[in-house]
Write an enzyme that holds these catalytic residues in place. Structure first.
Site, PDB file in Angstrom:
ATOM      1  N   ASP A   1       0.157   8.437  -7.164  1.00  0.00           N
ATOM      2  CA  ASP A   1       1.379   7.818  -6.648  1.00  0.00           C
ATOM      3  C   ASP A   1       2.607   8.348  -7.367  1.00  0.00           C
ATOM      4  OD1 ASP A   1      -0.479   6.395  -5.348  1.00  0.00           O
ATOM      5  OD2 ASP A   1      -0.221   4.576  -6.521  1.00  0.00           O
TER       6      ASP A   1
ATOM      7  N   GLY B   1       0.790  -1.234   0.000  1.00  0.00           N
ATOM      8  CA  GLY B   1       0.000   0.000   0.000  1.00  0.00           C
ATOM      9  C   GLY B   1       0.819   1.278   0.000  1.00  0.00           C
TER      10      GLY B   1
HETATM   11  P1  NG1 Z   1      -1.727   1.905  -4.475  1.00  0.00           P
HETATM   12  O1  NG1 Z   1      -2.303   0.592  -4.818  1.00  0.00           O
HETATM   13  O2  NG1 Z   1      -1.668   2.107  -3.036  1.00  0.00           O
HETATM   14  O3  NG1 Z   1      -0.424   2.155  -5.134  1.00  0.00           O
HETATM   15  C1  NG1 Z   1      -3.740   2.879  -5.992  1.00  0.00           C
HETATM   16  C2  NG1 Z   1      -3.503   3.709  -7.247  1.00  0.00           C
HETATM   17  C3  NG1 Z   1      -3.627   5.212  -6.965  1.00  0.00           C
HETATM   18  C4  NG1 Z   1      -4.920   5.519  -6.246  1.00  0.00           C
HETATM   19  C5  NG1 Z   1      -5.046   4.609  -5.010  1.00  0.00           C
HETATM   20  C6  NG1 Z   1      -6.355   4.787  -4.279  1.00  0.00           C
HETATM   21  C7  NG1 Z   1      -1.892   2.680  -8.784  1.00  0.00           C
HETATM   22  C8  NG1 Z   1      -0.496   2.656  -9.224  1.00  0.00           C
HETATM   23  N1  NG1 Z   1      -2.166   3.477  -7.764  1.00  0.00           N
HETATM   24  O4  NG1 Z   1      -2.704   3.072  -5.065  1.00  0.00           O
HETATM   25  O5  NG1 Z   1      -3.548   5.923  -8.181  1.00  0.00           O
HETATM   26  O6  NG1 Z   1      -6.024   5.382  -7.097  1.00  0.00           O
HETATM   27  O7  NG1 Z   1      -4.951   3.235  -5.373  1.00  0.00           O
HETATM   28  O8  NG1 Z   1      -6.477   6.089  -3.829  1.00  0.00           O
HETATM   29  O9  NG1 Z   1      -2.733   2.003  -9.325  1.00  0.00           O
END
Ligand code: NG1
Length: 520
Positions: free
Chosen positions: A211, A163
């Site tokens: 991210d 996460g």
């Molecule tokens: P994580 O799985 O924590 O890297 C994902 C998405 C973000 C955002 C969050 C929810 C990717 C690379 N990242 O984050 O853009 O949507 O979920 O807020 O898919």
């Protein structure tokens, strides 16, 4: 926040004082292992950090603002380059070779590379960064594309599936490495983020841009306010001076959240649900022929929002107006998307005036999803509600410095309350939490946290907590005794130590020049 990725020869520019000793050892080991592996020294290291999202969950792909910050954990790619006198080849190894096998692959003459998104292979992240960087190099008419051998040794400290966005850190570090390998010493941050967002979608997840923006743009000591509409933007936010310093504690649930495996029923499904909610709302409100936007499926709740109020003649983007617009949108959802049980493909097609075939082709082919019904009401409610919470959080961060302990306490409680509301919405409305994350949050609050919630995509992974400094130890103890020891009785001390991180906001992507340096 525009500008180029910083280039440095000093680790002091990258890490806080208290991390320097450990990092020096880690970097020295990386550079000497590189020499052992490839028989030549690394020329540079490309570095990008993981991030923790403070607030604004699952709204980046609907193009609403979010507030993340970088963490100290990062991905390092040590690199050396030489002319390819034959087929250009990339050799890539990882310091954790037992977990991440060494690979080598060749490049096409135009620098292109195949990515098999169906195989969950660690080097796919490098390849997707490489592919994006190659496009950018072509756009800048850089010479020598597809004419290099590149040797890489990777070392990542961002836990995979934890996460903290190890994937974005890896893709950003990879794209940056490929740019630099082609002689680009000045790399524009915004271009890097934009290419990394698109690149990461090549690995099979329809990701938003938070991210990558956090990984590249962050500055030590501050959080980031990231916007996506009308275009990508980021600015740093200082934390207010409070009587007890604001401390964010990150706790792993150790429930592995592999976004790629679960994408058809979790992440990608939410992207489809939000997009369809936007389409249905636009259609119900009589908005036609709307242009595509930069969201993963080309139409977002934010574009519906903007078009709706534009049609009503709203002017300006005053924050107060914006918040009242969001409140109005919640009412619209309440009135026009009443079905708690969700909407079938046929119902959605009827509402937007298309066929089921067309609907599937347009929204469910590139990234397949598995669902009979789509919870448009709940997803839209979460997105608009969360966008309001981000505005409120931002207001609190920018409020005047508290002049006494009581005001400080009120500010911290206000911030914490918003984090708790986000968790509730993620759990009940967006359905992206899991019992373990809920448990970590509950335990932290009982032990004194102001606010607790999941961070990142959810369904496992990580949680973030705003904790008064004096209560950090009590919160840690509660987790150790009532969560980690209970769920993972065999966990060793090292893993337990990794489970909880008291995080300071870290710095963003950096290029480190090794050449000519005797020591770190
Ligand atoms: P994580 O799985 O924590 O890297 C994902 C998405 C973000 C955002 C969050 C929810 C990717 C690379 N990242 O984050 O853009 O949507 O979920 O807020 O898919």
């Amino acid at each position: 926040m525009a500008g180029n990725v910083p280039v440095t020869q000093s680790l002091d520019d990258i890490y806080p004082q208290d991390a320097l000793d450990i990092q020096r050892k880690r970097w020295s080991k990386l550079l000497s292992s590189f020499k052992d592996a490839y028989g030549r020294p690394a020329e540079f290291v490309s570095r990008s950090p993981g991030r923790v999202n403070l607030i604004g969950e699952h709204i980046d792909y609907s193009l609403y603002e979010v507030i993340p910050m970088a963490v100290t954990a990062d991905v390092l790619l040590a690199v050396a380059v030489s002319p390819a006198n034959g087929t250009p080849t990339v050799r890539i190894a990882n310091v954790q070779s037992d977990k991440f096998a060494t690979r080598s692959f060749t490049l096409a003459q135009d620098g292109g590379v195949d990515i098999d998104a169906k195989s969950h292979e660690w080097t796919n992240y490098f390849k997707s960064g490489l592919r994006g960087a190659t496009e950018l190099l072509k756009k800048h008419a850089v010479k020598g594309i597809g004419q290099l051998n590149i040797d890489i040794l990777a070392d990542g400290t961002v836990p995979a599936g934890g996460g903290l966005s190890s994937s974005a850190a890896f893709v950003c570090a990879s794209a940056l490495a490929v740019m630099r390998a082609h002689g680009q010493e000045t790399v524009d941050k915004k271009e890097l983020v934009e290419l990394a967002v698109v690149s990461e979608r090549a690995v099979g997840v329809n990701s938003g841009g938070m991210d990558q923006a956090a990984s590249v743009f962050s500055q030590r000591g501050s959080a980031l306010y990231v916007g996506f509409q009308p275009e990508l933007s980021a600015r740093t936010i200082e934390f207010p001076q409070t009587h007890t310093p604001l401390t964010f504690v990150i706790a792993q649930s150790f429930v592995a959240a592999d976004k790629h495996v679960t994408a058809p029923v979790c992440y990608n499904l939410r992207v489809v649900e939000c997009t369809l909610a936007a389409r249905v709302l636009a259609s119900i409100c009589g908005l036609k022929d709307l242009p595509d936007d930069s969201s993963p499926l080309g139409f977002s709740l934010r574009s519906f929002h903007d078009s709706y109020f534009k049609k009503k003649g709203a002017v300006g983007d005053d924050v107060k107006d914006f918040r009242s617009q969001l409140d109005q949108l919640v009412h619209i959802v309440d009135n026009y998307l009443p079905q708690e049980e969700g909407y079938t493909r046929q119902q959605i097609s009827d509402l937007i005036g298309t066929s089921v075939d067309e609907l599937e082709k347009r929204y469910m082919t590139k990234f397949p999803v598995r669902a009979d019904t789509f919870k448009l009401r709940q997803r839209a409610m979460h997105v608009f509600g969360e966008a309001v919470r981000v505005l409120k959080f931002m207001d609190l961060l920018q409020s005047p410095t508290p002049s006494n302990e009581q005001e400080s306490e009120e500010l911290l409680k206000g911030l914490g309350g918003l984090l708790n509301d986000t968790q509730e919405s993620c759990r009940d409305v967006y359905e992206c939490s899991c019992p373990e994350l809920d448990e970590l949050c509950k335990l932290a609050r009982s032990a004194g946290a102001y606010g607790s919630r999941l961070t990142g995509a959810g369904w496992g992974g990580c949680s973030v907590h705003l904790v008064p400094q004096a209560k950090v130890e009590a919160v840690k103890k509660a987790w150790e005794e009532k969560y980690y020891k209970k769920h993972f009785p065999d966990m060793d001390a090292e893993k337990l130590q990794d489970a909880i991180v008291v995080s300071k906001p870290g710095s963003g992507s950096t290029l480190f020049q090794v050449a000519g340096r005797e020591s770190l």
